[in-house]
Design a protein around this motif. Structure first.
Motif, PDB file in Angstrom:
ATOM      1  N   UNK A  67      46.436  39.066  94.186  1.00 29.21           N
ATOM      2  CA  UNK A  67      45.422  38.301  93.456  1.00 29.21           C
ATOM      3  C   UNK A  67      44.942  39.128  92.266  1.00 29.21           C
ATOM      4  N   UNK A  68      44.494  38.413  91.222  1.00 30.35           N
ATOM      5  CA  UNK A  68      44.120  39.082  89.974  1.00 30.35           C
ATOM      6  C   UNK A  68      42.761  38.580  89.471  1.00 30.35           C
ATOM      7  N   UNK A  69      41.922  38.137  90.406  1.00 28.82           N
ATOM      8  CA  UNK A  69      40.625  37.589  90.040  1.00 28.82           C
ATOM      9  C   UNK A  69      39.739  38.639  89.370  1.00 28.82           C
ATOM     10  N   UNK A  70      39.756  39.854  89.889  1.00 26.00           N
ATOM     11  CA  UNK A  70      38.933  40.898  89.300  1.00 26.00           C
ATOM     12  C   UNK A  70      39.262  41.128  87.838  1.00 26.00           C
ATOM     13  N   UNK A  71      40.538  41.132  87.516  1.00 30.62           N
ATOM     14  CA  UNK A  71      40.955  41.352  86.124  1.00 30.62           C
ATOM     15  C   UNK A  71      40.606  40.146  85.253  1.00 30.62           C
ATOM     16  N   UNK A  72      40.666  38.950  85.826  1.00 29.04           N
ATOM     17  CA  UNK A  72      40.260  37.789  85.038  1.00 29.04           C
ATOM     18  C   UNK A  72      38.759  37.816  84.774  1.00 29.04           C
ATOM     19  N   UNK A  73      37.973  38.183  85.780  1.00 34.84           N
ATOM     20  CA  UNK A  73      36.523  38.271  85.575  1.00 34.84           C
ATOM     21  C   UNK A  73      36.184  39.344  84.545  1.00 34.84           C
ATOM     22  N   UNK A  74      36.916  40.447  84.564  1.00 31.47           N
ATOM     23  CA  UNK A  74      36.718  41.482  83.545  1.00 31.47           C
ATOM     24  C   UNK A  74      37.009  40.911  82.160  1.00 31.47           C
ATOM     25  N   UNK A  75      38.087  40.137  82.052  1.00 29.31           N
ATOM     26  CA  UNK A  75      38.427  39.512  80.775  1.00 29.31           C
ATOM     27  C   UNK A  75      37.319  38.555  80.333  1.00 29.31           C
ATOM     28  N   UNK A  76      36.754  37.794  81.272  1.00 27.08           N
ATOM     29  CA  UNK A  76      35.670  36.865  80.943  1.00 27.08           C
ATOM     30  C   UNK A  76      34.474  37.620  80.369  1.00 27.08           C
ATOM     31  N   UNK A  77      34.090  38.713  81.001  1.00 28.79           N
ATOM     32  CA  UNK A  77      32.948  39.493  80.530  1.00 28.79           C
ATOM     33  C   UNK A  77      33.239  40.091  79.155  1.00 28.79           C
TER      34      UNK A  77
END
Length: 537
Positions: free
Chosen positions: A84-94
């Protein structure tokens, strides 16, 4: 800054690509949708039967950000199974929120038009302050542990930047920029698309001369057509005819913008939740730094004439519209509730957006940007910069409490697990799991309870099976009509299925089941029978 803030808010757990144990609820639903879409060789578009066997269902109804999911299937072979890559997507969102906050601050203050701006520290500090204020929005933090698509709030601040960037453009350039922005938002989530549409339409009305009303109509009509076309293209309109319950429950309290649920560091106000749905869905805390900025703006607007180039009227109008929509027709002030009368047709439309509390988000971004701009313009030079930087510092300290709360929440998240008895598959070719009642028909009495979509979602994903039970944002009428007809479905025994029946369903339809199923009390799921076809079947 985005990395530091992401680590504060998320911790390190989401960045472990092999840890999917924290993907619960809506996060788990999105993860399962992505994995099943990538694993289904027949789902190159958005329709598939893998999660709603045998009736095709549009994957968009699982809120998986189809604009990203469909292209990602082309490179699915790159990603190891179970990652899963949710953490990296959330980082991108921020990061994107901060980036567009930086650009928007420059645009609203028109810093790019100032001579020698690159050699001045003041404009840079203002831009960095705008970036930090947008990146640390409490409304975003509240979503990081609960919903992937709705964490994409960078689209909201990006839409403000586009609206400001194109305010002096000709009609053709305006249509290209604004319609492209709205189409992009429709690929992520309908709520975000509506908020972007409100923002762009509001600027179209307020920044165009009233004498050019034809241009205003063309712009708004083009946005409406683009929004509808985008929602259809990305599959969201497949659930548009469904009005689920919850409108008026998942709303915003009138005091929502100052209510941090008691988690803010400096302004830990916790207002009663009279609907029981406002604590999460109606969370719209602005942060103490932004609240102080808005109060300063109100005082300055009352006593002083501000630069007419600032889109103050448009920002306040959009903020008011967003605030009113977020309240719903069930209006609450602290613990007091009253219902505002509304025409039936408008009520029917709004029921499609039961999470009305979310609509204030676009207003929050506009108020943050415009209040910064008013303070900076009213006090030019070092004083204005100092005040904005000070309020940004206050915001960071205040919101840090919510950041740590989000961090602790993610650290404690745990999805549901289930161990399938070996005898259920012994000597049989299993291809599907049938659950009665399925989640979409009766989430409170379905085997495994209200989170059984995690149990059966991961079970079927791990084995490559289909299922008839799903949790989606909306359940189309044809799905409900088919799957909720228990008598008809249980009269059609599938020899390749494992059945999970609630005790009530098992007893009620014993005649249909007869001796065709071997059933036993499930060792893990309460009030549930696990069944499989008898050998003769």
């Amino acid at each position: 800054m985005a990395i530091v803030w992401a680590l504060m808010s998320l911790g390190t757990r989401p960045f472990n690509i092999f840890d999917n144990e924290w993907l619960w609820g809506d996060l788990g639903t999105v993860y399962l949708a992505w994995c099943k879409h990538m694993g289904d060789p027949d789902a190159w578009g958005l329709m598939s039967t893998i999660a709603s066997d045998p009736i095709p269902l549009n994957f968009a109804l699982f809120d998986p950000m189809p604009i990203l999911m469909v292209p990602a299937k082309l490179i699915a072979w790159i990603f190891p199974a179970g990652t899963q890559y949710f953490g990296f997507y959330f980082l991108l969102c921020l990061f994107l929120q901060g980036l567009f906050g930086y650009f928007t601050t420059s645009e609203v203050l028109e810093l790019h038009k100032e001579p020698d701006v690159d050699r001045k520290w003041g404009p840079l500090l203002l831009q960095l302050s705008g970036a930090v204020l947008c990146m640390t929005m409490p409304i975003t933090l509240n979503r990081l542990s609960g919903h992937t698509a709705l964490s994409s709030q960078w689209l909201l601040i990006m839409s403000i930047w586009i609206a400001l960037r194109t305010r002096d453009s000709g009609l053709r350039a305006w249509l290209i920029g604004n319609c492209a922005m709205l189409f992009l938002a429709t690929g992520f989530n309908p709520y975000l698309a509506v908020m972007v549409g409100i923002s762009l339409s509001g600027m179209a009305f307020m920044q165009t001369r009233l004498s050019n009303w034809q241009g205003q109509i063309v712009k708004v009509a083009a946005l409406a057509a683009t929004g509808l076309a985008g929602l259809w293209f990305f599959g969201f309109t497949s659930g548009a005819g469904v009005a689920e319950g919850g409108y008026g429950v998942f709303s915003m309290n009138m005091l929502g913008p100052i209510d941090s649920n008691g988690f803010a560091t400096l302004f830990a106000l916790d207002i009663v939740d009279p609907t029981t749905g406002q604590t999460f869905e109606g969370f719209n805390y602005l942060g103490l730094g932004v609240i102080l900025q808005i109060l300063a703006m109100a005082a300055l607007l009352y006593r002083t004439r501000i630069d007419p180039r600032l889109p103050i009227v448009a920002a306040l109008l959009i903020g008011c519209v967003a605030y009113i929509l977020a309240l719903s027709t069930t209006i609450t002030f602290s613990g007091v509730t009253f219902v505002a009368p509304a025409p039936e047709f408008s009520e029917n439309i709004m029921r499609r957006f039961r999470g009305s509390g979310r609509f204030f988000w676009i207003g929050a971004f506009w108020l943050t940007i415009i209040s910064l701009a008013v303070v900076a313009r009213r006090f030019p030079g070092r004083l204005g910069v100092t005040l904005v930087v000070l309020m940004t510092f206050v915001q960071w300290i205040d919101v840090a409490g919510i950041s740590l709360k989000t961090n602790h929440a993610i650290a404690s998240l745990q999805r549901m697990h289930y161990t399938l008895p070996a005898e259920a598959t012994a000597g049989r070719n299993v291809t599907t799991v049938k659950v009665f009642p399925p989640w979409q028909c009766d989430p409170f009495h379905t085997p495994g309870g209200v989170r059984n979509y995690e149990i059966f979602g991961f079970l079927t994903l791990d084995h490559g099976w289909t299922t008839n039970s799903f949790y989606a944002a909306r359940t189309p009428a044809n799905q409900r009509a088919y799957h909720c007809d228990y008598a008809a479905r249980l009269s059609e025994m599938d020899p390749t299925a494992i059945y999970f029946l609630s005790n009530v369903i098992h007893d009620q339809f014993s005649a249909e089941i007869g001796s065709r199923l071997i059933c036993k009390a499930d060792p893990e799921l309460a009030e549930t029978q696990i069944c499989w076809p008898a050998a003769s079947d």
